[in-house]
Write a protein that holds these residues in place. Structure first.
Motif, mmCIF file in Angstrom:
data_model
loop_
_atom_site.group_PDB
_atom_site.id
_atom_site.type_symbol
_atom_site.label_atom_id
_atom_site.label_comp_id
_atom_site.label_asym_id
_atom_site.label_seq_id
_atom_site.Cartn_x
_atom_site.Cartn_y
_atom_site.Cartn_z
ATOM 1 N N PHE A 150 -2.471 -0.547 13.806
ATOM 2 C CA PHE A 150 -1.497 0.374 14.384
ATOM 3 C C PHE A 150 -2.186 1.572 15.039
ATOM 4 O O PHE A 150 -1.857 1.957 16.165
ATOM 5 N N GLY A 151 -3.145 2.175 14.353
ATOM 6 C CA GLY A 151 -3.797 3.382 14.856
ATOM 7 C C GLY A 151 -4.716 3.140 16.031
ATOM 8 O O GLY A 151 -5.108 4.094 16.726
ATOM 9 N N PRO A 167 2.524 7.692 7.689
ATOM 10 C CA PRO A 167 3.661 8.583 7.959
ATOM 11 C C PRO A 167 4.318 8.329 9.317
ATOM 12 O O PRO A 167 5.551 8.325 9.428
ATOM 13 N N GLU A 168 3.506 8.089 10.347
ATOM 14 C CA GLU A 168 4.076 7.842 11.675
ATOM 15 C C GLU A 168 4.786 6.495 11.725
ATOM 16 O O GLU A 168 5.892 6.379 12.271
ATOM 17 N N TYR A 169 4.150 5.451 11.156
ATOM 18 C CA TYR A 169 4.826 4.152 11.142
ATOM 19 C C TYR A 169 6.143 4.250 10.375
ATOM 20 O O TYR A 169 7.172 3.747 10.828
ATOM 21 N N PRO A 214 -1.752 -4.204 11.105
ATOM 22 C CA PRO A 214 -2.033 -3.443 9.882
ATOM 23 C C PRO A 214 -2.006 -1.934 10.116
ATOM 24 O O PRO A 214 -2.340 -1.444 11.213
ATOM 25 N N ILE A 215 -1.614 -1.214 9.068
ATOM 26 C CA ILE A 215 -1.408 0.233 9.162
ATOM 27 C C ILE A 215 -2.296 0.913 8.127
ATOM 28 O O ILE A 215 -2.105 0.722 6.918
ATOM 29 N N GLU A 216 -3.253 1.708 8.580
ATOM 30 C CA GLU A 216 -4.109 2.449 7.661
ATOM 31 C C GLU A 216 -3.340 3.632 7.089
ATOM 32 O O GLU A 216 -2.356 4.111 7.666
ATOM 33 N N GLY A 227 -0.957 5.444 21.213
ATOM 34 C CA GLY A 227 0.408 5.880 20.935
ATOM 35 C C GLY A 227 1.064 5.145 19.791
ATOM 36 O O GLY A 227 2.201 5.457 19.420
ATOM 37 N N GLY A 228 0.361 4.163 19.199
ATOM 38 C CA GLY A 228 0.936 3.382 18.109
ATOM 39 C C GLY A 228 1.910 2.327 18.616
ATOM 40 O O GLY A 228 2.273 2.295 19.796
#
Length: 248
Positions: A166-167, A227-229, A220-222, A171-172
């Motif tokens: 994601f990162g 928080p943003e996801y 995947p989201i670190e 901009g995600g």
């Protein structure tokens, strides 16, 4: 593409067209002290790509255990092939009645809500706040801090965003891609009170020290990007809940 998420966890993903966008079907490889564990097997439709990535990462070394989040085909479709290839493979099912879901040959049944030692690693089997069918579990690896979220926390993605966390996406992942995925994959969300769902997810992350969220059907989201996801997921669920179910 094979993407190293942590020192011990590698993301193996096939990105395939889903309309104008793409969707990941992922398995995750955990390696430690000479042992290898797969979380989910992927679909047999994507076996060739998964096999190529396994060969890239572990060569012809055997896999010691296969841990399933649930039994539908994107997650268990390669079980027969893998059991034949690796005769000593330990198959861990999340279903309390594995034969009913076609996994009568499972060696071990995980208890959702419990913990288990597999190949010297401790796993917790979480009752998920976002799931598509019964007997689904999210799987938390205590060693790496990776939370494998089966069909929750997913998203569609633009073709150029394949294989990127994601990162790493500029901009995600857009909220629309998160919204459309959850609207289609988790049809019951249109009946959910978002104000009750969010605290359930909060409680989970308060209990577990998560380093990476690793979805089957998403990027995947670190931890730094969670928080943003989650903000985008919250907006997506609110939009789904406010829509007329007949329009979904």
């Amino acid at each position: 593409m094979a993407v190293q998420l942590t020192d011990e966890v590698t993301w193996l993903a096939e990105s395939y067209p889903h309309g104008e966008r793409h969707l990941h079907v992922s398995v995750y490889l955990l390696e430690h002290a000479g042992t290898r564990i797969l979380v989910d097997s992927g679909s047999f439709y994507h076996r060739e790509q998964i096999d190529a990535q396994l060969a890239e990462t572990i060569g012809d070394a055997p896999v010691d255990a296969l841990v399933l989040s649930h039994a539908d085909l994107p997650h268990s479709g390669n079980v027969p092939e893998f059991r034949e290839r690796w005769p000593d493979l330990t198959l861990v099912s999340s279903s309390g009645s594995p034969a009913v879901v076609g996994l009568g040959h499972a060696d071990v049944t995980a208890k959702i809500g419990g913990t288990m030692d597999i190949c010297g690693r401790t796993f917790s089997f979480v009752d998920p706040p976002l799931a598509d069918i019964q007997h689904t579990t999210w799987i938390f690896d205590h060693s790496s801090g990776v939370l494998f979220t089966a069909d929750g926390f997913g998203n569609y993605h633009a073709p150029e965003h394949a294989g990127k966390p994601f990162g790493a996406v500029d901009g995600g992942i857009p909220t629309d891609d998160i919204h459309d995925y959850h609207r289609n994959a988790l049809r019951w969300l249109c009946y959910v009170d978002p104000s009750r769902l969010d605290p359930a997810i909060d409680a989970l992350f308060e209990e577990l020290d998560v380093s990476v969220v690793a979805p089957t059907h998403g990027n995947p989201i670190e931890a730094a990007d969670l928080p943003e996801y989650r903000s985008r997921l919250r907006e997506a669920v609110e939009r789904i809940a406010q829509a007329d179910p007949h329009d979904l």
